[in-house]
Design a protein around this motif. Structure first.
Motif, PDB file in Angstrom:
ATOM      1  N   GLN A 122      18.068  13.072 -20.389  1.00  0.00           N
ATOM      2  CA  GLN A 122      17.108  13.326 -19.312  1.00  0.00           C
ATOM      3  C   GLN A 122      16.914  14.825 -19.138  1.00  0.00           C
ATOM      4  O   GLN A 122      17.875  15.573 -19.077  1.00  0.00           O
ATOM      5  CB  GLN A 122      17.636  12.748 -17.997  1.00  0.00           C
ATOM      6  N   GLN A 146      11.258   2.221 -22.102  1.00  0.00           N
ATOM      7  CA  GLN A 146      12.573   1.617 -22.344  1.00  0.00           C
ATOM      8  C   GLN A 146      12.593   0.570 -23.459  1.00  0.00           C
ATOM      9  O   GLN A 146      13.461   0.597 -24.336  1.00  0.00           O
ATOM     10  CB  GLN A 146      13.058   0.985 -21.031  1.00  0.00           C
ATOM     11  N   GLU A 195       7.268   1.722 -12.929  1.00  0.00           N
ATOM     12  CA  GLU A 195       8.480   2.222 -12.286  1.00  0.00           C
ATOM     13  C   GLU A 195       8.508   2.075 -10.772  1.00  0.00           C
ATOM     14  O   GLU A 195       9.530   2.285 -10.136  1.00  0.00           O
ATOM     15  CB  GLU A 195       8.693   3.688 -12.674  1.00  0.00           C
ATOM     16  N   GLU A 228      14.710   0.789 -26.895  1.00  0.00           N
ATOM     17  CA  GLU A 228      15.734  -0.200 -27.232  1.00  0.00           C
ATOM     18  C   GLU A 228      15.444  -0.872 -28.572  1.00  0.00           C
ATOM     19  O   GLU A 228      16.354  -1.213 -29.323  1.00  0.00           O
ATOM     20  CB  GLU A 228      15.820  -1.270 -26.136  1.00  0.00           C
TER      21      GLU A 228
END
Lengths: 275, 275
Positions: A123, A109, A56, A113
């Protein structure tokens, strides 16, 4: 002595802080900003916050919160491997909603997905909050992304383990203080600098980097952050690797000052890597 | 023709998209990742996403989502001023909880620390979500941080206006597509490059910047992002200002390729600034 950290208990930051300090000294804070503010106001003696994740990138609240702070220094960098897991109350549950902290969601992620493209993602303030919510709502088809420690703490089952996008997922933490910490006699090996360039000086970043490059000083990181004045104005975070070249680094810093750049030395510290 | 944007309706991205396209063409998406994915799969012809804010820096999901995408190009950059406001159901309310999107909360951090240090701050998926929640819960002492447009849309009162940390708060948006957009005859003025450096080549960033510097090519931005392989490996986002120097830029790109660097040209596009 008291040590603040980005809580809650059992967060990854808690884990990093526990390597250095006894549980009885540790004081959780709800946000990085609160944790840094406690250190600035001398409410704690040290603080541990995340600063960069390999997936990140930099944790901007930590970096921006330290910019222009003159009294705080980095005492240690602690690097931890980060594993995320999908946690449920019961392994027969098919999750309709998945909760976690934005960074943990971002780290997972690809997994989300691929396996849960149509599931509602929400969140929440922390991975611990997510785990606690799941534990307290056994009738909902909800899952949390959090650590294995959170699974044991809240009695949850691990539906999928190691779901982070990359198996090299690591996070860098800083142990910050106003005084150096000397209890393990490690030698400093890295220096972090915040550099502000003079305005309207074309090619100035190139000149500043030249001061390091021709002296063969390795920079392990260079990153720009907005100065928060106007769009397009930045300060730079530079990590300098130090071995027997500290004198050369000092000359380079003198030289960039002559070029009109300003620097803030945030610390000159040892690195501790945990497996 | 369909145009995807980071929704919901009345978000700042909606505002940016509405400058170029009629309402009937606009299709909101719940996340930047979903919006980019719709463009990649040809479900929309264009997409509008935020890419950088003057207070918060780059929007990483947008940048990382475009890295290594060969078919997508930046057609326009749209710059909008961003104003955040504290919205309530009724001006007599003393907020006990404040909701907003993490970026809007970060943009209003000083305001929140000064005026609401003890109030519970909660992250929600969008500023619109926050405004809607407040409107639907008139009995709770809750406030939202959102735009003035959201206040009118949901019938909320503005308790404090312009609460963002800096009055120069602006956001850059990109209008992305697979084909160039030519309906306003603007000339391109900026090029965005993603540059990957060869491994274990000390001082290589300095050499790459040299290729631009000695040709007096202005870089308006340089930023590093993790390559997501291991901690300490980055790619660089570089914005190059173009006037009559396009030939020189082409030579510089040839030269950095010879140095072993790889580049992806994400676009060469006009900039539109809205007041």
């Amino acid at each position: 002595m008291e040590v603040g950290y980005l809580g809650p208990k059992n967060s990854f930051t808690y884990k990093a802080a526990s390597y250095y300090f006894d549980d009885s000294l540790l004081q959780p804070y709800a946000s990085i900003a609160n944790c840094l503010s406690a250190l600035k106001k001398n409410q704690v003696d040290y603080a541990v916050v995340p600063i960069e994740n390999s997936l990140e990138g930099s944790v901007h609240t930590s970096m921006d919160g330290l910019f222009q702070e003159k009294d705080i220094t980095v005492c240690r960098e602690i690097i931890l491997p980060i594993q995320q897991n999908l946690l449920v109350n019961d392994l027969t549950i098919i999750p309709k909603k998945i909760l976690s902290h934005p960074q943990a969601l971002a780290q997972s992620q690809q997994f989300l997905e691929t396996y849960y493209p149509d599931v509602l993602i929400e969140q929440v303030p922390s991975t611990t909050f997510a785990a606690e919510y799941v534990a307290e709502h056994p009738s909902e088809s909800v899952a949390a992304i959090a650590s294995k420690e959170a699974a044991s703490e809240y009695g949850l089952e691990i539906l999928s383990a190691g779901i982070q996008d990359n198996r090299f997922n690591q996070t860098r933490f800083w142990l910050l203080g106003k005084e150096l910490l000397n209890h393990d006699n490690r030698l400093p090996e890295k220096m972090t600098l915040f550099i502000t360039l003079p305005k309207n000086a074309p090619g100035i970043l190139h000149k500043v980097l030249s001061a390091f490059a021709w002296r063969e000083i390795d920079l392990s990181k260079i990153e720009s952050r907005p100065l928060k004045t106007e769009l397009g104005e930045y300060y730079f975070i530079i990590d300098v690797l130090i071995h027997d070249n500290i004198k050369l680094v000092e000359y380079a810093l003198e030289e960039i000052t002559l070029l009109g750049a300003k620097y803030q030395q945030l610390g000159y510290y040892p690195i501790v890597i945990k497996e």
